[in-house]
Each structure stands twice: as C-alpha cells, then as structure tokens.
Design an enzyme around this catalytic site. Structure first.
Site, PDB file in Angstrom:
ATOM      1  N   GLU A 209     -53.645 -67.423 -52.136  1.00  0.00           N
ATOM      2  CA  GLU A 209     -54.109 -66.040 -52.016  1.00  0.00           C
ATOM      3  C   GLU A 209     -53.283 -65.060 -52.841  1.00  0.00           C
ATOM      4  O   GLU A 209     -53.354 -63.847 -52.646  1.00  0.00           O
ATOM      5  CB  GLU A 209     -54.156 -65.639 -50.539  1.00  0.00           C
ATOM      6  CG  GLU A 209     -55.150 -66.522 -49.782  1.00  0.00           C
ATOM      7  CD  GLU A 209     -55.355 -66.129 -48.341  1.00  0.00           C
ATOM      8  OE1 GLU A 209     -54.662 -65.209 -47.866  1.00  0.00           O
ATOM      9  OE2 GLU A 209     -56.216 -66.742 -47.684  1.00  0.00           O
ATOM     10  N   LYS A 343     -65.280 -63.160 -41.355  1.00  0.00           N
ATOM     11  CA  LYS A 343     -65.453 -64.004 -42.548  1.00  0.00           C
ATOM     12  C   LYS A 343     -66.900 -64.466 -42.544  1.00  0.00           C
ATOM     13  O   LYS A 343     -67.281 -65.272 -41.701  1.00  0.00           O
ATOM     14  CB  LYS A 343     -64.524 -65.221 -42.487  1.00  0.00           C
ATOM     15  CG  LYS A 343     -63.042 -64.889 -42.570  1.00  0.00           C
ATOM     16  CD  LYS A 343     -62.217 -66.151 -42.340  1.00  0.00           C
ATOM     17  CE  LYS A 343     -60.740 -65.927 -42.621  1.00  0.00           C
ATOM     18  NZ  LYS A 343     -59.923 -67.103 -42.244  1.00  0.00           N
TER      19      LYS A 343
END
Length: 436
Positions: A209, A343
């Site tokens: 990330e 998500k």
C-alpha cells in the site's frame, strides 16, 4: 432511458502483478463506463468470493478467465437492453443470476466490475461526474464532503515482508483545512519518515500500500518513528496529525489456543489482554482509530473492547463486518465496534455498498471508505467517499500510482466543487467517531 448495448469483460493486471477483472459497459448514445475490481490480501472469511481459475499453468492459479467469461456471457446476456441508470435493478439481476449467498458462481470480482462500470456509464449519459451520480443513487443529491485521509505510512502484517505484526500504521492530517492541504501534510510526513528510517539504518522499501516496511523491534517502535517524522516535518502530533492503526488481528489470532500471538515482539495475549495492550498504546500516542482490534469471530472480545475503548476512539470493523448489512445489523444490535470499513469488493455491488453505508450512518456508526492491497488505476472509491459524504478514506501512502490515483481524483473533485461555487467541507477529526 439509455439502454445497455454492449458489455465487455477482460483480464487485466493489478498492483501486485495478479490478474483482476475489468468491465466495460456501453450505453446508447456512445456512453461508456470502465471499472476494475480490486483484490485483498488479508481477507475476512465471510467476504463475497473473488473467483480465481485455479489453473496453476497461468498466473500461479490466480487467473480470472472464468469471471471474465461470466461478464462476457451470462451477465452480458442478462443486462443487455436494460436501462443503464437502473442501478439497483442491474445489480439485483446479477445477484439473482449468480444465485449464491457469496457470489461464488460468477465471482464478486465479475459482478462488482460490471456494477461500477454501469454506474460510470450512466453518470456519463446524464452529464454528471461520478460522485454526483453516486449522491443521487444514495438519495442525497448535492450533499458532499471531502474525506479525511487515513494514510498508511508503515506497512506490516500481510501487506509487507517484515516482522511487524500490526498491518497498518496510519496518519490522519487533522490540522488541515482542505483535502489538498491534508495531502501535502501527509506527503511531508512520509518523506521525513524516510529520513528517520534511513538514519536508524532501517529499510525504506515499501509494501503493497505504498508505506515503508522496515523490520522494527516492536509495534511501539513504529509509532515512535512516526512521531519523530511528524515533528521533523514541523507538525505537532495530536494537534496537526493524529494516528490510526489497522491491527488485522485475525491474521495473528491462534484459534487453537485463543491467543493473539505477536511473533514480531515474541508476545501472546488473551482477548482482554490485547485490548489493554492497545489501550496502553492509545494512552502513549494520540491514536484516534483502531481497525479490527480483535479476531473477526471474537465477538465477545469485540464487545469488551468496545466497552473499554469505544467511548474514546473509533473502533472500525473490517473483517468483522465485511461490508455486509446482515452482519453489520447484528453488530449494531450487540453494540460491537462503532464504525465500519467499506470495501465494495467484500460485498460485490455498488447498491449493496450504499446500503451498508446508510445502515451505519443511521445507527450512528461512521463509515470509512477503503481500497484493497491489490489495486488498479481505478479511482472509483474517491468518488464514493465524496458522493456519500462518508467523511474518511483509506487509500494507502504517498507512493505507488495505484494509491496516488485516488488522492489525485480527490484533488480534482475538491477543485471542481470549489470552482462551481459549492465547495465541499473538509471536517478533519470531527469525522472520526468519538472525536467531534
């Protein structure tokens, strides 16, 4: 009514070098929507299924040709000729056609890609930016806010090849007055963190990330490095910048003995002991949000943690709730956590994602819009965050184009709304549960 005239699925590559599903939806009038499904590394056991081929001769078994075939055949046949702006109807057609509880026939990666591409095509047909169209679908037209970024600048757990057990150490640039200023603060802290790590002889390679992934003696060491970086950048920790963590506790929970085993530190904790370990970190550092501070199935542990910490900080359920309204409803009724991570590939359609955000807000929970560790250049979550006025976003660090693409889209949206004379508010720490 702009009818769907063509649906195309294809296999593309995500930020980890694995295949994922991209869908194109074409409407009458030449309007096209293009969207790609993200992919997680630390996944909740109750997430909608991401369909992989399992053919070891292609991409080590991670190909998505079956899901792509579903897009090009069964799904395309079912939605051709339908109204592209009937989002809920399109999503329900795909859900019913799949016919499973977890979208395992076609794959959530197939259904989500088509769902998002449909929304993008419909927005284009109406001459609306995606965030504005999402606000309409959400029943809140014209209601926007710019989200507070939760920027993952030290990666551990399943997102990095290091000895740090906690998966994400994040900064929240709460002292900013605009989204763009928040990103500048985040970038300055990120670059100063690189200097801090180098000065200690630590690795400055980045994880999935975009955050740094050094080997550290303890989780507290990660927080200490970030504190030093914030100060070197000229900011005050606790005032200009606050902290957040994603424990991803399910990844180090031993179901056989019921202990949280932090191998990087050589420590094991019972459920209650782990809550008090986190409480100690919160007492030492201005941590305002903790995600998945217990195993996804340890609801008793979550109830205790909510009792101990829920009045002071935001407790976010990710693997706990998996963007699923049935599970979230049960959590709300039992007083578990006070926030949900959103998500959209955990549930598999835009309509169901919007329902989860609404349920959370109606119950007084916050909703944090999130990327996955496997991403593409698709920046839909930026529009989702603004269009639902969710208030918070997690989309990684200040490196890797797959992360920065979302931040750049937020900059464009903030600029466009200001230019139109309708600037969206940036509320900073007020968006975080328990901090208003």
């Amino acid at each position: 009514m702009a009818k769907i005239v063509k649906v195309i699925g294809r296999e593309i590559i995500d930020s980890r070098g694995n295949p994922t599903v991209e869908a194109e939806v074409h409407l009458e009038g030449g309007f096209v929507g293009l969207a790609a499904a993200p992919s997680g590394a630390s996944t909740g056991s109750r997430e909608a299924l991401e369909l992989r081929d399992g053919d070891k001769s292609r991409f080590l078994g991670k190909g998505v040709l079956k899901a792509v075939s579903a897009v090009n055949n069964e799904i395309a046949q079912a939605i051709l000729g339908k109204d592209g702006s009937a989002q809920a109807e399109i999503d329900q057609i795909m859900i019913d056609l799949d016919g499973t509880d977890n979208k395992s026939k076609f794959g959530a990666n197939a259904i989500l890609a088509v769902s998002l591409a449909t929304a993008k095509a419909a927005a284009a047909s109406k001459g609306l930016p995606l965030y504005a169209y999402i606000a309409e679908l959400n029943g809140t037209p014209g209601v926007y806010s710019m989200p507070l970024p939760m920027m993952n600048i030290i990666n551990g757990g399943e997102h990095a090849d290091n000895n740090v057990d906690i998966q994400e150490f994040m900064i929240q640039p709460v002292g900013a007055s605009t989204l763009k200023e928040a990103l500048r603060i985040g970038a300055e802290v990120f670059h100063n963190l690189a200097k801090v790590l180098k000065s200690k002889g630590l690795n400055t390679a980045v994880g999935d990330e975009g955050g740094f992934a050094p080997n550290l003696a303890s989780n507290a060491d990660a927080l200490a490095c970030i504190k030093e970086a914030v100060e070197k950048a000229g900011y005050v920790l606790g005032k200009d910048v606050t902290l957040a963590m994603d424990c991803a506790s399910s990844e180090f929970y031993n179901k056989e003995n019921g202990l949280y085993e932090m191998k990087g530190e050589g420590k094991s904790f019972t459920s209650q002991e782990f809550t008090h370990y986190l409480e100690g970190l919160c007492n030492e550092y201005p941590i305002k949000s903790i995600e998945d501070g217990q195993d996804e199935s340890d609801w008793e542990g979550f109830a205790y943690q909510t009792k101990v910490l829920g009045g002071k900080i935001q407790l976010v359920g990710d693997d706990l709730f998996v963007t699923n309204t049935k599970i979230l409803k049960e959590g709300i009724e039992k007083g578990i956590a006070n926030s949900i991570l959103i998500k959209f590939n955990q549930i598999g359609s835009l309509t169901e994602t919007l329902a989860a955000i609404k349920m959370a807000k109606d119950a007084g929970y916050t909703a944090v819009i999130s990327h996955r560790s496997g991403e593409t250049e698709d920046a839909t979550i930026a529009d989702l965050a603004v269009g639902t006025a969710a208030g918070q976003i997690k989309t990684g660090s200040m490196s890797r184009s797959d992360r920065v693409a979302k931040y750049n889209q937020l900059i464009r949206i903030e600029e466009a709304l200001a230019a139109a004379g309708t600037p969206a508010p940036f509320n900073g720490l007020k968006e975080v549960k328990g901090q208003a």
